[in-house]
Design a protein around this motif. Sequence first.
Motif, PDB file in Angstrom:
ATOM      1  N   PRO A   1      -7.112   3.484   0.900  1.00  0.00           N
ATOM      2  CA  PRO A   1      -5.704   3.347   0.486  1.00  0.00           C
ATOM      3  C   PRO A   1      -5.532   2.943  -0.970  1.00  0.00           C
ATOM      4  O   PRO A   1      -4.663   3.461  -1.667  1.00  0.00           O
ATOM      5  CB  PRO A   1      -5.166   2.278   1.436  1.00  0.00           C
ATOM      6  CG  PRO A   1      -6.020   2.390   2.648  1.00  0.00           C
ATOM      7  CD  PRO A   1      -7.387   2.749   2.138  1.00  0.00           C
TER       8      PRO A   1
ATOM      9  N   LEU B   1      -3.728   3.781   6.056  1.00  0.00           N
ATOM     10  CA  LEU B   1      -2.298   3.750   5.757  1.00  0.00           C
ATOM     11  C   LEU B   1      -1.456   3.786   7.031  1.00  0.00           C
ATOM     12  O   LEU B   1      -0.290   4.179   7.000  1.00  0.00           O
ATOM     13  CB  LEU B   1      -1.924   4.938   4.858  1.00  0.00           C
ATOM     14  CG  LEU B   1      -2.539   4.913   3.452  1.00  0.00           C
ATOM     15  CD1 LEU B   1      -2.221   6.210   2.715  1.00  0.00           C
ATOM     16  CD2 LEU B   1      -2.023   3.726   2.662  1.00  0.00           C
TER      17      LEU B   1
ATOM     18  N   THR C   1      -1.170  -1.994   3.253  1.00  0.00           N
ATOM     19  CA  THR C   1       0.160  -1.599   2.780  1.00  0.00           C
ATOM     20  C   THR C   1       1.141  -2.761   2.709  1.00  0.00           C
ATOM     21  O   THR C   1       2.198  -2.642   2.088  1.00  0.00           O
ATOM     22  CB  THR C   1       0.745  -0.518   3.695  1.00  0.00           C
ATOM     23  OG1 THR C   1       0.922  -1.052   5.015  1.00  0.00           O
ATOM     24  CG2 THR C   1      -0.190   0.684   3.775  1.00  0.00           C
TER      25      THR C   1
END
Length: 437
Positions: free
Chosen positions: A59, A416, A158
């Motif tokens: 990510p 993600l 995230t």
Amino acid sequence: MSGPGADAAAPSDGAEQLRAYREAARRRLRERVGAIARGPVRAPLADVLRDHALVHLPPAAAARLRLVHPSWARVLASPLFAVAHAAAPRRGSGLFVAAAPDDPGLLFLPLDAADTVPSPPLAFLPASSPPAVLSSSHGVACCFSPADDAYFVCNPATGSWEGVPCPPCRITWPRPAIVVVFDASVYNFGGDFTLVCAFESAPGSGIYCFAVFTSVTGAWWVADAVAPAEGLIPASGVAAGGVAWWRTTIGTAVGYSPATGRVELAVCPGDSAHWEIGSAAGRLHCAVLAADDVVVFRLDGHGGCWEVAATVSVAEILQQRRPWQPDSSSDEEAGNRAEQDRTGAITAAAGRFRMPRDDVRLLPFQGTEVEVVLLAGRRVVAFDTARRRRREALLPEQPAGADWGAAAYAVHTNTLAQVARVVLMEPPDDQEVASPS
């Protein structure tokens, strides 16, 4: 009509039909080739990378590529890309570890420098102190804040998170035995997750019940199933194939499937004082330290029996790089030395390397392939048993009162993956008094 003339004409008719068939086949082939030639121009390399390579990047690396082109930014921001990224095969990124049970610090130890998390203490969570990471599956982690008595499900890569209510059973140990079960298939568009909490039916009974929470229902309920799991180790929880598993101090592994409501039991296939469970390719595995080797077993889903998946020596896992480097005299000589490094060096090291088993600890593992993870002093080494490659990280100096050998580790894989929104619901009437007194 019969006669010599008719017999002579038959072969001629067959030859004409064969020629006609071949000509028709050639005509169809020419049409197909022409259609391909008149088709769209082959995609540029940038588009191929965008559509097929980005999903395999960590990510953090993928986020840095948003500025390459607006089309790349749109792809990376798409929920469909997040689902595909979570479903792509990948290996474990690192481990969350607390320095000490009473230390508020939380570390993330990446096994690859580029595959880390933006905030190792998970500062984005609304907790008064860094929480403990109870378990992780395909990038989705379940965290617990003892100071706030609060639970969170989040994606550390995230920063997305959702709060979940406390289980209907009061936890009597410092670390709740909760495993997050996350379906990383491309059909889980909403990021739905399930939590399974194992708790003792009565203190000291050794009989465990299971509470289940799903993001779809927004409430906990207690399952009917019970299992003998004396000495269940809360920090050993791992998800494999949709089943939540824990180790016990008596050499067994107990699992509960929230989909089927069934309990599964497995006995350690070796020395239960030196073993660890993990997940590889969606199946439960266990690593057992036997003499100078680590033997990895895979649980057969049909008969509940263990089968050997890999064997590797501790000396090979912890092998240091050779002190000399190949000369640049010739490519052939460099190749010969590389071959010696792969074969002879390991054999020589096995003779001089003797680390007591008590100084080596097996750590949990997860990923697409089997990767043995060892703790030796401050070294954390992950060894891919198929490719015979290792990744390594170094723990910081131990704080006062801390013991890396006794700390709780939670393996994590960065993805993600989305975290589903949770709409809390009231528990069923018959579950309101489910907590033991």
